[in-house]
Design a protein around this motif. Structure first.
Motif, PDB file in Angstrom:
ATOM      1  N   CYS A   1      68.372  39.189  32.632  1.00  0.00           N
ATOM      2  CA  CYS A   1      68.528  40.615  32.914  1.00  0.00           C
ATOM      3  C   CYS A   1      70.015  40.969  32.948  1.00  0.00           C
ATOM      4  N   THR A   2      70.382  42.046  32.248  1.00  0.00           N
ATOM      5  CA  THR A   2      71.781  42.466  32.231  1.00  0.00           C
ATOM      6  C   THR A   2      71.907  43.912  32.676  1.00  0.00           C
ATOM      7  N   GLY A   3      73.094  44.245  33.139  1.00  0.00           N
ATOM      8  CA  GLY A   3      73.427  45.642  33.348  1.00  0.00           C
ATOM      9  C   GLY A   3      73.783  46.245  32.001  1.00  0.00           C
ATOM     10  N   VAL A   4      73.941  47.562  31.974  1.00  0.00           N
ATOM     11  CA  VAL A   4      74.284  48.236  30.730  1.00  0.00           C
ATOM     12  C   VAL A   4      75.540  49.066  30.963  1.00  0.00           C
ATOM     13  N   THR A   5      76.469  48.968  30.027  1.00  0.00           N
ATOM     14  CA  THR A   5      77.704  49.729  30.106  1.00  0.00           C
ATOM     15  C   THR A   5      77.913  50.517  28.821  1.00  0.00           C
ATOM     16  N   ILE A   6      78.770  51.513  28.907  1.00  0.00           N
ATOM     17  CA  ILE A   6      79.285  52.189  27.723  1.00  0.00           C
ATOM     18  C   ILE A   6      80.790  51.925  27.725  1.00  0.00           C
ATOM     19  N   ILE A   7      81.277  51.318  26.654  1.00  0.00           N
ATOM     20  CA  ILE A   7      82.699  51.045  26.509  1.00  0.00           C
ATOM     21  C   ILE A   7      83.291  52.189  25.690  1.00  0.00           C
ATOM     22  N   THR A   8      84.352  52.823  26.209  1.00  0.00           N
ATOM     23  CA  THR A   8      84.910  54.006  25.562  1.00  0.00           C
ATOM     24  C   THR A   8      86.415  53.874  25.330  1.00  0.00           C
ATOM     25  N   THR A   9      86.895  54.691  24.418  1.00  0.00           N
ATOM     26  CA  THR A   9      88.325  54.867  24.186  1.00  0.00           C
ATOM     27  C   THR A   9      88.502  56.205  23.483  1.00  0.00           C
ATOM     28  N   THR A  10      89.727  56.547  23.144  1.00  0.00           N
ATOM     29  CA  THR A  10      89.978  57.684  22.264  1.00  0.00           C
ATOM     30  C   THR A  10      90.713  57.155  21.048  1.00  0.00           C
ATOM     31  N   ASP A  11      90.387  57.734  19.905  1.00  0.00           N
ATOM     32  CA  ASP A  11      90.998  57.318  18.651  1.00  0.00           C
ATOM     33  C   ASP A  11      91.423  58.568  17.907  1.00  0.00           C
ATOM     34  N   ASP A  12      92.721  58.733  17.734  1.00  0.00           N
ATOM     35  CA  ASP A  12      93.257  59.916  17.074  1.00  0.00           C
ATOM     36  C   ASP A  12      92.785  61.189  17.774  1.00  0.00           C
ATOM     37  N   GLY A  13      92.744  61.125  19.108  1.00  0.00           N
ATOM     38  CA  GLY A  13      92.365  62.285  19.922  1.00  0.00           C
ATOM     39  C   GLY A  13      90.875  62.485  20.117  1.00  0.00           C
ATOM     40  N   ALA A  14      90.043  61.715  19.424  1.00  0.00           N
ATOM     41  CA  ALA A  14      88.589  61.881  19.522  1.00  0.00           C
ATOM     42  C   ALA A  14      87.987  60.777  20.394  1.00  0.00           C
ATOM     43  N   PRO A  15      86.987  61.118  21.239  1.00  0.00           N
ATOM     44  CA  PRO A  15      86.339  60.094  22.052  1.00  0.00           C
ATOM     45  C   PRO A  15      85.443  59.192  21.215  1.00  0.00           C
ATOM     46  N   VAL A  16      85.437  57.903  21.547  1.00  0.00           N
ATOM     47  CA  VAL A  16      84.649  56.901  20.835  1.00  0.00           C
ATOM     48  C   VAL A  16      84.002  56.015  21.884  1.00  0.00           C
ATOM     49  N   GLY A  17      82.773  55.532  21.616  1.00  0.00           N
ATOM     50  CA  GLY A  17      82.143  54.625  22.564  1.00  0.00           C
ATOM     51  C   GLY A  17      80.897  53.968  22.007  1.00  0.00           C
ATOM     52  N   PHE A  18      80.478  52.901  22.678  1.00  0.00           N
ATOM     53  CA  PHE A  18      79.253  52.206  22.286  1.00  0.00           C
ATOM     54  C   PHE A  18      78.600  51.576  23.507  1.00  0.00           C
ATOM     55  N   ALA A  19      77.274  51.394  23.434  1.00  0.00           N
ATOM     56  CA  ALA A  19      76.516  50.734  24.500  1.00  0.00           C
ATOM     57  C   ALA A  19      76.761  49.234  24.419  1.00  0.00           C
ATOM     58  N   CYS A  20      76.957  48.615  25.595  1.00  0.00           N
ATOM     59  CA  CYS A  20      77.331  47.201  25.612  1.00  0.00           C
ATOM     60  C   CYS A  20      76.676  46.492  26.793  1.00  0.00           C
ATOM     61  N   GLN A  21      75.902  45.455  26.506  1.00  0.00           N
ATOM     62  CA  GLN A  21      75.323  44.602  27.546  1.00  0.00           C
ATOM     63  C   GLN A  21      76.220  43.403  27.830  1.00  0.00           C
ATOM     64  N   SER A  22      77.016  43.022  26.856  1.00  0.00           N
ATOM     65  CA  SER A  22      77.807  41.796  26.989  1.00  0.00           C
ATOM     66  C   SER A  22      79.136  42.095  27.677  1.00  0.00           C
TER      67      SER A  22
END
Length: 194
Positions: free
Chosen positions: A25-46
């Motif tokens: 069983c894992t928790g769930v995270t969203i890893i985010t950043t901004t790239d060229d002023g735009a928000p970026v992110g993805f779902a990540c269990q690891s």
């Protein structure tokens, strides 16, 4: 207990591998950043804690991840720990949706990465170093700042056996052996296997 499924060449069957690892069983995270002023992110269990001194965490994006490429360019990221009621947010960030932030409220972290509204906690980081991990990268991040804990009664979003799950409402109190667990997770001795 059954033996692991292997192919004729002795390789582990990928489906069996996923099924067995799905028992963890894992928790769930969203890893985010901004790239060229735009928000970026993805779902990540690891995602995992790595070190207290210095404060380090790690996550493992696939080598083809466009979100990872954006994080690598920016040199920073924010880990958003999802709350139980954020299943739709997780599904959106785990999809191929081109604009994952459409309709998602967020504020910038001190380093400028998106903090998703409603997350249980966030961890703001800079990329410390990156290691090869097969078809993934293992990214070490140095923690720059942390959120405060919101409401201790709120529960995390969990993933188990290929589906979302949660903690039973009456099971949110730490087990009586919490002090032992705390010592186990933070002590470093010659016999520490962690």
């Amino acid at each position: 207990m059954t033996a692991p499924e292997t192919g004729q060449d002795g390789a582990i069957d990928p489906r069996a591998f996923r099924t067995v690892l799905g028992q963890f069983c894992t928790g769930v995270t969203i890893i985010t950043t901004t790239d060229d002023g735009a928000p970026v992110g993805f779902a990540c269990q690891s995602f995992a804690a790595l070190s207290l001194d210095p404060p380090l965490v790690l996550f493992c994006p696939t080598k083809q991840s466009r979100s990872w490429a954006a994080i690598e360019r920016s040199g920073r990221f924010c880990v958003n720990v999802l709350a139980e009621e954020q299943q739709e947010t997780c599904a959106r960030f785990g999809s191929r949706e081109p604009d994952k932030f459409a309709g998602i409220d967020w504020t910038p972290s001190p380093l400028g990465s998106p903090i998703l509204t409603g997350s249980l906690a966030h961890i703001d980081c800079t990329v410390e170093n990156v290691h090869d991990g097969g078809d993934h990268w293992v990214v070490f991040g140095r923690v720059s700042s942390l959120s405060e804990v919101r409401d201790e009664k709120e529960r995390p979003l969990l993933f188990y056996r290929g589906q979302y799950t949660g903690i039973e409402p009456d099971k949110t109190t730490p087990a009586p052996w919490r002090d032992d667990l705390e010592a186990f997770l933070t002590s470093v001795t010659e016999d520490t296997w962690l």
